[in-house]
Write a protein that holds these residues in place. Structure first.
Motif, mmCIF file in Angstrom:
data_model
loop_
_atom_site.group_PDB
_atom_site.id
_atom_site.type_symbol
_atom_site.label_atom_id
_atom_site.label_comp_id
_atom_site.label_asym_id
_atom_site.label_seq_id
_atom_site.Cartn_x
_atom_site.Cartn_y
_atom_site.Cartn_z
ATOM 1 N N CYS A 1 -0.922 5.427 -7.268
ATOM 2 C CA CYS A 1 -1.239 6.577 -6.408
ATOM 3 C C CYS A 1 -2.625 7.133 -6.703
ATOM 4 C CB CYS A 1 -0.166 7.635 -6.558
ATOM 5 S SG CYS A 1 0.229 7.930 -8.266
ATOM 6 N N THR B 1 8.373 9.830 2.995
ATOM 7 C CA THR B 1 9.699 10.052 2.386
ATOM 8 C C THR B 1 9.736 11.411 1.696
ATOM 9 O OG1 THR B 1 9.794 7.683 1.999
ATOM 10 C CG2 THR B 1 11.458 9.003 0.911
ATOM 11 N N LYS C 1 17.220 7.108 -9.917
ATOM 12 C CA LYS C 1 17.313 6.061 -8.901
ATOM 13 C C LYS C 1 15.989 5.309 -8.766
ATOM 14 C CE LYS C 1 16.720 5.361 -4.604
ATOM 15 N NZ LYS C 1 16.445 3.914 -4.712
ATOM 16 N N GLU D 1 -4.421 6.348 2.990
ATOM 17 C CA GLU D 1 -4.354 5.588 1.741
ATOM 18 C C GLU D 1 -4.147 4.079 1.992
ATOM 19 O OE1 GLU D 1 -0.535 6.191 -0.189
ATOM 20 O OE2 GLU D 1 -1.478 6.048 -2.151
ATOM 21 N N ILE E 1 12.422 7.181 -8.134
ATOM 22 C CA ILE E 1 11.305 6.435 -8.732
ATOM 23 C C ILE E 1 10.838 5.338 -7.769
ATOM 24 C CG2 ILE E 1 10.788 4.917 -10.721
ATOM 25 C CD1 ILE E 1 13.266 6.489 -12.032
ATOM 26 N N TRP F 1 8.455 1.726 -6.858
ATOM 27 C CA TRP F 1 8.416 0.396 -7.486
ATOM 28 C C TRP F 1 7.113 0.123 -8.208
ATOM 29 C CZ3 TRP F 1 4.166 -1.272 -5.166
ATOM 30 C CH2 TRP F 1 3.933 -0.861 -3.850
ATOM 31 N N ASN F 2 6.103 0.971 -8.030
ATOM 32 C CA ASN F 2 4.783 0.560 -8.543
ATOM 33 C C ASN F 2 4.636 0.705 -10.057
ATOM 34 O OD1 ASN F 2 4.726 3.358 -8.292
ATOM 35 N ND2 ASN F 2 2.532 3.392 -7.911
ATOM 36 N N PHE G 1 10.776 13.638 -7.209
ATOM 37 C CA PHE G 1 10.589 12.454 -6.368
ATOM 38 C C PHE G 1 9.161 11.953 -6.474
ATOM 39 C CE2 PHE G 1 8.818 10.835 -2.414
ATOM 40 C CZ PHE G 1 9.663 9.774 -2.138
ATOM 41 N N THR G 2 8.984 10.671 -6.670
ATOM 42 C CA THR G 2 7.662 10.046 -6.557
ATOM 43 C C THR G 2 7.768 8.934 -5.529
ATOM 44 O OG1 THR G 2 7.112 10.519 -8.857
ATOM 45 C CG2 THR G 2 5.817 8.834 -7.777
ATOM 46 N N GLY G 3 6.892 8.971 -4.554
ATOM 47 C CA GLY G 3 6.921 7.932 -3.523
ATOM 48 C C GLY G 3 5.961 8.297 -2.412
ATOM 49 N N SER G 4 6.267 7.823 -1.218
ATOM 50 C CA SER G 4 5.332 8.008 -0.107
ATOM 51 C C SER G 4 5.413 9.424 0.451
ATOM 52 C CB SER G 4 5.638 6.998 0.988
ATOM 53 O OG SER G 4 6.952 7.218 1.441
ATOM 54 N N GLU H 1 5.754 14.085 -5.986
ATOM 55 C CA GLU H 1 4.505 13.367 -6.316
ATOM 56 C C GLU H 1 4.331 12.313 -5.239
ATOM 57 O OE1 GLU H 1 2.541 13.886 -8.815
ATOM 58 O OE2 GLU H 1 3.752 14.804 -10.394
ATOM 59 N N LEU H 2 3.327 12.509 -4.359
ATOM 60 C CA LEU H 2 3.262 11.618 -3.190
ATOM 61 C C LEU H 2 2.022 10.735 -3.240
ATOM 62 C CD1 LEU H 2 4.539 14.343 -0.727
ATOM 63 C CD2 LEU H 2 5.852 12.741 -2.128
ATOM 64 N N GLY H 3 1.562 10.319 -2.092
ATOM 65 C CA GLY H 3 0.437 9.380 -2.084
ATOM 66 C C GLY H 3 -0.872 10.039 -2.525
HETATM 67 P P1 NAD Z 1 9.116 5.258 -0.875
HETATM 68 O O1 NAD Z 1 8.868 6.656 -0.496
HETATM 69 O O2 NAD Z 1 9.558 4.319 0.169
HETATM 70 O O3 NAD Z 1 10.230 5.141 -2.027
HETATM 71 C C1 NAD Z 1 10.174 5.857 -3.235
HETATM 72 C C2 NAD Z 1 11.579 6.011 -3.776
HETATM 73 O O4 NAD Z 1 12.313 6.841 -2.892
HETATM 74 C C3 NAD Z 1 12.391 4.715 -3.881
HETATM 75 O O5 NAD Z 1 13.267 4.786 -5.013
HETATM 76 C C4 NAD Z 1 13.204 4.717 -2.603
HETATM 77 O O6 NAD Z 1 14.394 3.952 -2.688
HETATM 78 C C5 NAD Z 1 13.512 6.196 -2.460
HETATM 79 N N1 NAD Z 1 13.765 6.649 -1.091
HETATM 80 C C6 NAD Z 1 13.333 6.088 0.074
HETATM 81 N N2 NAD Z 1 13.781 6.809 1.119
HETATM 82 C C7 NAD Z 1 14.472 7.865 0.613
HETATM 83 C C8 NAD Z 1 15.151 8.963 1.184
HETATM 84 N N3 NAD Z 1 15.209 9.154 2.494
HETATM 85 N N4 NAD Z 1 15.751 9.858 0.347
HETATM 86 C C9 NAD Z 1 15.677 9.714 -0.988
HETATM 87 N N5 NAD Z 1 15.082 8.666 -1.590
HETATM 88 C C10 NAD Z 1 14.457 7.754 -0.800
HETATM 89 O O7 NAD Z 1 7.772 4.824 -1.566
HETATM 90 P P2 NAD Z 1 7.425 3.421 -2.205
HETATM 91 O O8 NAD Z 1 7.165 2.469 -1.080
HETATM 92 O O9 NAD Z 1 8.467 3.066 -3.187
HETATM 93 O O10 NAD Z 1 6.044 3.774 -2.992
HETATM 94 C C11 NAD Z 1 4.779 3.701 -2.404
HETATM 95 C C12 NAD Z 1 4.214 5.074 -2.107
HETATM 96 O O11 NAD Z 1 4.455 5.987 -3.176
HETATM 97 C C13 NAD Z 1 2.704 5.080 -1.949
HETATM 98 O O12 NAD Z 1 2.370 5.864 -0.817
HETATM 99 C C14 NAD Z 1 2.174 5.765 -3.203
HETATM 100 O O13 NAD Z 1 0.936 6.409 -3.081
HETATM 101 C C15 NAD Z 1 3.268 6.687 -3.554
HETATM 102 N N6 NAD Z 1 3.288 6.899 -5.007
HETATM 103 C C16 NAD Z 1 2.939 8.102 -5.499
HETATM 104 C C17 NAD Z 1 2.906 8.335 -6.861
HETATM 105 C C18 NAD Z 1 2.533 9.664 -7.442
HETATM 106 O O14 NAD Z 1 2.708 9.891 -8.625
HETATM 107 N N7 NAD Z 1 2.036 10.584 -6.665
HETATM 108 C C19 NAD Z 1 3.273 7.310 -7.738
HETATM 109 C C20 NAD Z 1 3.646 6.083 -7.205
HETATM 110 C C21 NAD Z 1 3.652 5.890 -5.827
#
Ligand code: NAD
Length: 453
Positions: A263, A211, A154, A358, A128, A130-131, A205-208, A229-231
């Protein structure tokens, strides 16, 4: 080892939590795997009642949970409250899903009688950002638990406390503590260990995007199911037939919500050239009314969540202005003093290529266009495709954009509305797989075919 959680508005230390090492993650996964059978064998109606009871507890604690979310994440209290209530609603939705997960039965002459049953996939990892930690936790944990899976969730290291508190509500409502565990720590060590852990069979996974590539590669190596689910860098298209005032109000609301850290925020605003001046003036007026400050004190926009984010936003704006690829209308600077505050910023006459990446923060970029085909070409010119919208009062125009925009979601005269009934996810660099919606809950199950002779 411990890590600190701090308030991004004030720098205040809120809590310290343990960093789960690889062996801690493995121990948690073992407990989860041992609990899997009894959770699978818990009647769907009983699982549903526990999820509904958890939702009621969350609703009854909305004020405390919203304050916690604002303190660790930064968003205004009103936004935190609506996210917490949204999370409760998502658990209610998944409670309703528990009893609807069906298999199939078919008589196949000359072959036999076929039963297809849906078994849980096994231990699920929910990673998960932080946003929007509360709602994203609810989407992932709700779906996995409804299908009878244990979950290791996590949260991000900069916003883990609300997820922990929601986890406590689920435990108090009767979800066993081994079935749902909150794994704290950073991405590099703890997140990687979770994705690599052999007992984890499904990773959501949701994040960048960066990653996400790493998570996808690791899941591939270990042959586990993965959903990313990414950027996003989506277009909000104001066509010639749009109600420009309504569109400007919506664009401001959906760009500066959560300090622009969503996102599917309205990041690139494509405005028909005949409406640009009116749109920019209406948007500027609204943006300048947004008070920026501590989300606990009634301000309309809080800080960015962390220092890296503030630097990235500030660098992106400076780059556009230095290269003269857009004109500054308002904002464009950080707020001096404590906290990761950046002024809500409006750029007009932006060159499409200047915003192909983005910007995850409070920056609205207005790009003029002259024809619908040109707008669609610009909208589709990034490698992302998550949630776009078109603003028009003409059905044929709405259909054209709905058909041709490259995105997992297209809204018509709406933006950023994500009911749990609606499949949500992206194409291209925005990831693959979908979250929510009845069809996609089956991703948390394995089909098992049983053919009777
Ligand atoms: P991030 O990828 O740094 O982190 C996301 C999560 O992944 C955190 O819990 C982090 O601790 C964990 N993580 C980091 N490195 C990892 C690894 N190597 N293996 C497993 N887990 C790992 O992203 P962020 O900075 O927390 O969020 C910002 C980005 O996320 C933006 O680009 C945004 O567009 C994207 N986002 C996408 C969505 C969506 O639904 N598509 C939603 C929210 C945010």
């Amino acid at each position: 080892m411990m890590f600190d959680v701090r308030n991004p508005a004030t720098g205040e230390h809120i809590s310290s939590l343990p960093v789960f090492s690889a062996s801690d993650v493995s121990a948690a996964a073992n407990l989860a795997a041992e609990s899997a059978k009894s959770w699978e064998n818990t009647a769907a109606s009983v699982r549903a009642v526990k999820l509904v009871n958890a939702a009621s507890l969350i609703r009854s604690r909305q004020d405390a949970l919203a304050s916690l979310l604002t303190r660790e994440q930064g968003k205004p209290l009103a936004e935190s409250k609506s996210e917490i209530m949204g999370a409760a609603h998502v658990f209610e939705y998944y409670a309703s899903v528990c009893g609807s997960i069906r298999g199939d039965a078919q008589n196949l002459p000359n072959y036999g009688y076929l039963n297809v049953v849906r078994k849980p996939v096994g231990v699920c990892a929910a990673i998960i950002p932080w946003n929007m930690p509360a709602i994203i936790f609810a989407w992932k944990a709700g779906a996995a638990l409804a299908c009878g899976n244990p979950v290791l969730a996590k949260p991000s290291a900069t916003a883990p406390l609300t997820v922990q508190a929601l986890g406590n509500a689920l435990h108090e409502a009767g979800i066993p503590t081994d079935v749902l565990q909150i794994i704290t720590g950073d991405g590099g060590e703890t997140g990687r260990a979770l994705v690599d852990e052999p007992l984890v069979r499904h990773v959501s996974f949701t994040g960048s995007t960066a990653t996400g590539r790493e998570v996808g590669a690791s899941a591939g190596r270990n042959l586990k199911r993965v959903h990313l689910e990414l950027g996003g860098n989506d277009a909000f298209v104001v066509t010639k037939s749009a109600d420009v005032k309504r569109a400007a109000a919506a664009a401001v609301r959906h760009r500066f919500y959560n300090c622009g850290q969503v996102c599917t925020s309205a990041k690139r605003i494509l405005v028909h050239e005949s409406l640009e001046a009116e749109f920019v003036s209406a948007a500027k007026e609204r943006i300048e009314q947004l008070t920026v400050g501590d989300g606990m004190l009634g301000n309309k926009m809080g800080p960015l969540n962390n220092e890296n984010q503030l630097r990235a936003v500030s660098d992106a704006v400076s780059k556009i202005l230095n290269k003269e690829e857009g004109t500054l209308v308002t904002g464009g600077e950080r707020v001096e003093g404590t906290g990761y505050f950046y002024r809500p910023t409006l750029l007009c006459n932006v060159v499409p290529e200047a915003v192909s990446e983005e910007i995850f923060g409070p920056v609205m970029s207005v790009i003029p266009f002259s024809t619908d085909d040109e707008a669609i070409e610009i909208a589709n010119s990034t490698e992302y495709g998550l949630g776009s919208s078109v603003w028009t009062d003409r059905l044929a125009v709405a259909h054209k954009y709905a058909d041709e925009l490259k995105a997992g979601v297209v809204w018509v005269n709406k933006h950023l509305i994500l009911p749990p009934e609606m499949p949500f996810g992206g194409v291209g660099n925005s990831g693959f797989g979908r979250e929510n919606g009845m069809d996609f809950v089956y991703e948390y199950t394995e089909a098992k075919s049983i053919l009777f002779g």
